[in-house]
Design a protein around this motif. Sequence first.
Motif, PDB file in Angstrom:
ATOM      1  N   UNK A  55       0.832  -1.209   0.000  1.00 15.09           N
ATOM      2  CA  UNK A  55       0.000   0.000   0.000  1.00 15.09           C
ATOM      3  C   UNK A  55       0.860   1.251   0.000  1.00 15.09           C
ATOM      4  N   UNK A  56       1.888   1.267   0.855  1.00 16.60           N
ATOM      5  CA  UNK A  56       2.763   2.425   0.926  1.00 16.60           C
ATOM      6  C   UNK A  56       3.522   2.654  -0.368  1.00 16.60           C
ATOM      7  N   UNK A  57       4.024   1.579  -0.961  1.00 16.17           N
ATOM      8  CA  UNK A  57       4.772   1.693  -2.205  1.00 16.17           C
ATOM      9  C   UNK A  57       3.908   2.282  -3.315  1.00 16.17           C
ATOM     10  N   UNK A  58       2.675   1.798  -3.456  1.00 17.44           N
ATOM     11  CA  UNK A  58       1.795   2.271  -4.526  1.00 17.44           C
ATOM     12  C   UNK A  58       1.342   3.707  -4.299  1.00 17.44           C
ATOM     13  N   UNK A  59       0.826   3.991  -3.110  1.00 13.43           N
ATOM     14  CA  UNK A  59       0.274   5.314  -2.827  1.00 13.43           C
ATOM     15  C   UNK A  59       1.349   6.398  -2.882  1.00 13.43           C
ATOM     16  N   UNK A  60       2.490   6.157  -2.249  1.00 11.66           N
ATOM     17  CA  UNK A  60       3.538   7.173  -2.201  1.00 11.66           C
ATOM     18  C   UNK A  60       4.138   7.430  -3.577  1.00 11.66           C
ATOM     19  N   UNK A  61       4.248   6.383  -4.393  1.00 12.92           N
ATOM     20  CA  UNK A  61       4.792   6.589  -5.734  1.00 12.92           C
ATOM     21  C   UNK A  61       3.841   7.425  -6.588  1.00 12.92           C
ATOM     22  N   UNK A  62       2.556   7.137  -6.517  1.00 16.88           N
ATOM     23  CA  UNK A  62       1.584   7.929  -7.271  1.00 16.88           C
ATOM     24  C   UNK A  62       1.571   9.377  -6.780  1.00 16.88           C
TER      25      UNK A  62
ATOM     26  N   UNK B 195       8.708  10.018  -3.075  1.00 15.20           N
ATOM     27  CA  UNK B 195       9.450   9.023  -3.855  1.00 15.20           C
ATOM     28  C   UNK B 195      10.395   8.225  -2.967  1.00 15.20           C
ATOM     29  N   UNK B 196      11.077   8.900  -2.037  1.00 14.64           N
ATOM     30  CA  UNK B 196      11.970   8.201  -1.112  1.00 14.64           C
ATOM     31  C   UNK B 196      11.183   7.273  -0.192  1.00 14.64           C
ATOM     32  N   UNK B 197      10.001   7.737   0.243  1.00 12.99           N
ATOM     33  CA  UNK B 197       9.136   6.887   1.058  1.00 12.99           C
ATOM     34  C   UNK B 197       8.679   5.659   0.300  1.00 12.99           C
ATOM     35  N   UNK B 198       8.362   5.843  -0.992  1.00 13.19           N
ATOM     36  CA  UNK B 198       7.976   4.708  -1.834  1.00 13.19           C
ATOM     37  C   UNK B 198       9.129   3.723  -1.963  1.00 13.19           C
ATOM     38  N   UNK B 199      10.358   4.247  -2.051  1.00 12.74           N
ATOM     39  CA  UNK B 199      11.529   3.383  -2.124  1.00 12.74           C
ATOM     40  C   UNK B 199      11.721   2.570  -0.857  1.00 12.74           C
ATOM     41  N   UNK B 200      11.476   3.200   0.300  1.00 11.67           N
ATOM     42  CA  UNK B 200      11.584   2.477   1.568  1.00 11.67           C
ATOM     43  C   UNK B 200      10.547   1.357   1.638  1.00 11.67           C
ATOM     44  N   UNK B 201       9.335   1.649   1.186  1.00 10.24           N
ATOM     45  CA  UNK B 201       8.285   0.620   1.155  1.00 10.24           C
ATOM     46  C   UNK B 201       8.624  -0.483   0.168  1.00 10.24           C
ATOM     47  N   UNK B 202       9.294  -0.119  -0.933  1.00  8.99           N
ATOM     48  CA  UNK B 202       9.717  -1.106  -1.928  1.00  8.99           C
ATOM     49  C   UNK B 202      10.721  -2.072  -1.304  1.00  8.99           C
ATOM     50  N   UNK B 203      11.649  -1.540  -0.515  1.00  8.15           N
ATOM     51  CA  UNK B 203      12.619  -2.398   0.171  1.00  8.15           C
ATOM     52  C   UNK B 203      11.911  -3.345   1.139  1.00  8.15           C
ATOM     53  N   UNK B 204      10.953  -2.828   1.894  1.00 10.49           N
ATOM     54  CA  UNK B 204      10.181  -3.672   2.812  1.00 10.49           C
ATOM     55  C   UNK B 204       9.370  -4.718   2.049  1.00 10.49           C
ATOM     56  N   UNK B 205       8.873  -4.341   0.870  1.00 13.51           N
ATOM     57  CA  UNK B 205       8.100  -5.252   0.024  1.00 13.51           C
ATOM     58  C   UNK B 205       8.960  -6.442  -0.399  1.00 13.51           C
TER      59      UNK B 205
END
Length: 296
Positions: free
Chosen positions: A81-88, A152-162
């Motif tokens: 959820x974080x990766x998708x929302x923050x990237x958009x 974008x950085x937040x989305x990257x952090x969520x991507x790492x957790x993903x």
Amino acid sequence: MPNLKASPHLHALILLFIAMISMQSSGALAKILFDQFPVLTISAMRLLLGSLILAVIFKIWQADFKHVKWKAIISYGIALAGMNALFYLSISRIPLGIAVAFEFIGPLSVALFHARQRFDFIWVGLAILGLILLFPFQQASVHLDPIGIAFALGAGACWALYIIAGQKPSGVSGNHTVCLGMFVGMLCLMPIALFLGMPLSVFEPSNLIYFIALAILASALPFSLEMIALRNLSALSFGTLMSLEPAIAALSGFIFLHEQLLWTQWLALATIISASIGCTVTTQQAKKALEKELQK
């Protein structure tokens, strides 16, 4: 001729490549929807429809819910959820190529953390060089929204957790994990989208068809393929190979949005692809060497 049936690693690479093409090609469709609907509405609908589609395809009712490890599922869904929302949210404020470059810091950090052999650092270093070349420095003179960069950085952090959460045992199949994780992600985003004012027009047939297409291209297809690929790829291989994401994003922008690439960005594509190929080759060689040692 390589024996494809005996190479699950190669199958994982092909699935991951298809997932990346699907994900980045959906960016053009998402930008069309940005003009009509709030960003979080698009993110929530994307996960809602994606989870429903996967529920039908993978027959979620057949999952053994008694053995589901909900801690792993919930962490995976929150990261999703974080990766998708923050990237958009980021690409609504800053250019797509720059957002992807910042976002990629997440999986690249995973690759650096798991680097062990000498060649690992070479390929990760090449990926970093490619990202630096990919950044459109001539456009950097234009004001970049710091909030967009933070998203974008937040989305990257969520991507790492993903990536990390996707490798943890969930108690059910990978397909059911993706489905449940997307549903959890939707439950995280939908209340926020409703609170901020989700327009009822999203459910009109003329609009719903776009959301269904987005759900397939940006969620259902790539996330399920990535989950399968993670079974046969190490965190290092996955993190470095995902360096193709910004390259594919740049090509998608050129093809679908007519965005012109700088010569340094074309060089970046070659550098990143070289790093990905190098990582793949050395990983395969290391596996073969280990298998030979075990057979002795």
